[in-house]
Enzyme design. Structure first.
Site, PDB file in Angstrom:
ATOM      1  CE  LYS A   1      -1.605   2.648   3.082  1.00 32.91           C
ATOM      2  NZ  LYS A   1      -2.054   3.675   2.458  1.00 32.91           N
TER       3      LYS A   1
ATOM      4  N   GLY B   1      -5.125   2.964  -1.392  1.00 31.21           N
ATOM      5  CA  GLY B   1      -5.665   3.651  -0.067  1.00 31.21           C
ATOM      6  C   GLY B   1      -5.119   4.551   0.915  1.00 31.21           C
ATOM      7  CG  ASP B   2      -7.912   5.596   3.621  1.00 31.08           C
ATOM      8  OD1 ASP B   2      -8.132   5.308   3.745  1.00 31.08           O
ATOM      9  OD2 ASP B   2      -8.737   6.966   3.796  1.00 31.08           O
TER      10      ASP B   2
ATOM     11  N   GLY C   1      -4.954   0.349   4.654  1.00 33.07           N
ATOM     12  CA  GLY C   1      -3.805   0.208   6.351  1.00 33.07           C
ATOM     13  C   GLY C   1      -4.183  -0.425   7.304  1.00 33.07           C
TER      14      GLY C   1
ATOM     15  CD  GLU D   1      11.703   4.883   8.623  1.00 33.08           C
ATOM     16  OE1 GLU D   1      12.060   6.545   9.519  1.00 33.08           O
ATOM     17  OE2 GLU D   1      12.462   5.476   7.479  1.00 33.08           O
TER      18      GLU D   1
ATOM     19  CD  GLU E   1       9.282  13.483  12.079  1.00 36.25           C
ATOM     20  OE1 GLU E   1      10.091  12.785  11.732  1.00 36.25           O
ATOM     21  OE2 GLU E   1       8.432  12.443  11.885  1.00 36.25           O
TER      22      GLU E   1
END
Length: 430
Positions: free
Chosen positions: A127, A158-159, A164, A202, A334
């Site tokens: 994905k 897809g999102d 996911g 990651e 971040e």
């Protein structure tokens, strides 16, 4: 996802036990096909996310072929079964892998996951990010043209909440590898937990660039410009600059000079420029962090807004904050934009303390006239990767990953290759 997982499970029954030499031949075909489509990959990356052409061609598309070649070399050298006294040790593919990749380095992350998974004998459901899916289409065409068997690789767009979540929680998927934000990584792990599947991640970073008091400021501070590489949209960028307190004035003068040379403009140009943020939402996120920094008392040395001379593009000016303390939001979270936080330190121990006072531990740098001194500091900074005096660790054959909330496991190198393998012991009567 359910249909893809079923197809991948069926395909794994044969591909997972396939001949190593057949996989080597397949990989050689994939590398050759990728090289034919190299410019198509670069064009897609530049179009989908605004990466400047030079960045898309040299680094983004280049990363794809580098990961494929590295996996091919490891496959040729790797021994999947070893004889020991009384037993044999086998390394076997883990099974069906769900791979979820981000938008900021689309081909780097796609290839860094697909290449070792495919080389070890796993079957794959990819994905890519819904923000930058175009280069993954080209990559899928490469695999198809190279002859990857049906069911071995499937791409689903897809999102995260939709595809996911389904990948992370599906009972037929044996492993999920995710690259993205720490917040999303936590959700992936939670969704994977009920089926006890392997999870590698990651995630984010807030890395420290440590300048020691004997370092040459002129050369070491040039490394601070890397925060503008890819418009700051990189998890491993050193966004906290730790400098000797008594050299702050000199640091500010040099940074003002250096950052003054940064230009930005149309990503399709052939010149070396800084590109835009990927979309309007990302630009607003970065600008909100800049406002937060001002509210908390940090002083803007440079930038802080959007370029007045550009009518198009989601650009943010390269921004340098000084008078920053490590407890400020801009020093802890971040930002994912071209924003640098300059933090003073009072010697080696204090620099290590500040660097480690973070939820993250992905990357970092240390600069000193003494390599041994720099190495001593580097060994104390708790990050998955760190460079000394400008050393570059971003090769496809070196492991990459983080400590703490920067992730679980490693990508690239032999360590990343073995993430996709299970270990089996076969005892033999003597």
């Amino acid at each position: 996802v359910d249909r893809a997982a079923s197809a991948a499970t069926r395909a794994f029954a044969s591909y997972g036990i396939g001949n190593k030499n057949e996989r080597i031949e397949l990989f050689e075909s994939i590398v050759a096909e990728y090289e034919k489509r190299y410019s198509d990959v670069a064009d897609a990356i530049s179009e989908e996310m605004g990466a400047p052409k030079t960045l898309a061609v040299k680094y983004q598309a280049g990363a794809g072929v580098a990961h494929l070649q590295a996996a091919l070399q490891l496959l040729k050298e790797f021994e999947f079964e070893e004889a020991h006294e009384g037993y044999r040790l086998r390394k076997e593919p883990i099974g069906v892998c769900g791979l979820i990749t981000p938008w900021n380095w689309p081909m780097n992350q796609v290839a860094a996951k697909v290449a070792p998974a495919l080389a070890t004998g796993c079957t794959i459901i990819l994905k890519p990010s819904e923000i930058a899916p175009l280069s993954a289409y080209v990559f899928t065409e490469v695999l198809d043209e190279a002859g990857v068997p049906a069911g071995v690789f499937t791409m689903i767009n897809g999102d995260g909440p939709g595809v996911g979540t389904a990948l992370a929680s599906h009972p037929l998927i044996d492993m999920v590898s995710f690259t993205g934000s720490t917040r999303a990584g936590s959700l992936v792990a939670q969704n994977a937990a009920p089926t006890i599947k392997r999870v590698t991640q990651e995630l984010g970073g807030k890395s420290a660039n440590i300048i020691l008091d004997d370092a040459d400021l002129g050369s070491s501070l040039l490394s601070a410009l890397a925060v503008c590489f890819h418009a700051g949209q990189g998890c491993a960028l050193n966004t906290r600059l730790l400098v000797p307190r008594d050299k702050q004035a000199e640091v500010e003068e040099l940074l003002t000079t250096y950052f003054g040379f940064i230009t930005y403009g149309d990503p399709s140009s052939e010149s070396e420029i800084m590109g835009p943020q990927v979309n309007a939402r990302q630009r607003e996120r970065v600008l909100a962090y800049i406002e937060k920094g001002k509210e908390e008392g940090a002083r803007i040395l440079l930038g802080g807004g959007t370029p007045e001379h550009l009518e198009k593009g989601y650009y943010v000016e390269p921004t340098v904050f000084v008078d920053v303390t490590n407890d400020m939001t801009i020093a802890r979270e971040e930002i994912f934009g071209p924003v640098l936080c300059v933090i003073p330190h009072d010697g080696d121990d204090d620099a290590v303390r500040i660097a480690n006072d973070s939820d993250f531990g992905l990357s970092g740098s240390v600069w000193s006239a003494s390599e041994e001194r720099a190495l001593g500091v580097a060994r104390r900074v708790r990050t998955g990767t760190i460079n000394v005096n400008g050393g570059n660790f971003y090769g496809a054959d070196a492991p990459f990953g983080g400590y703490k909330q920067s992730g679980i496991g490693r990508e690239m190198g032999i360590e990343g290759f073995e993430e996709y393998l299970e270990t089996r012991t076969i005892a033999i009567a003597i």
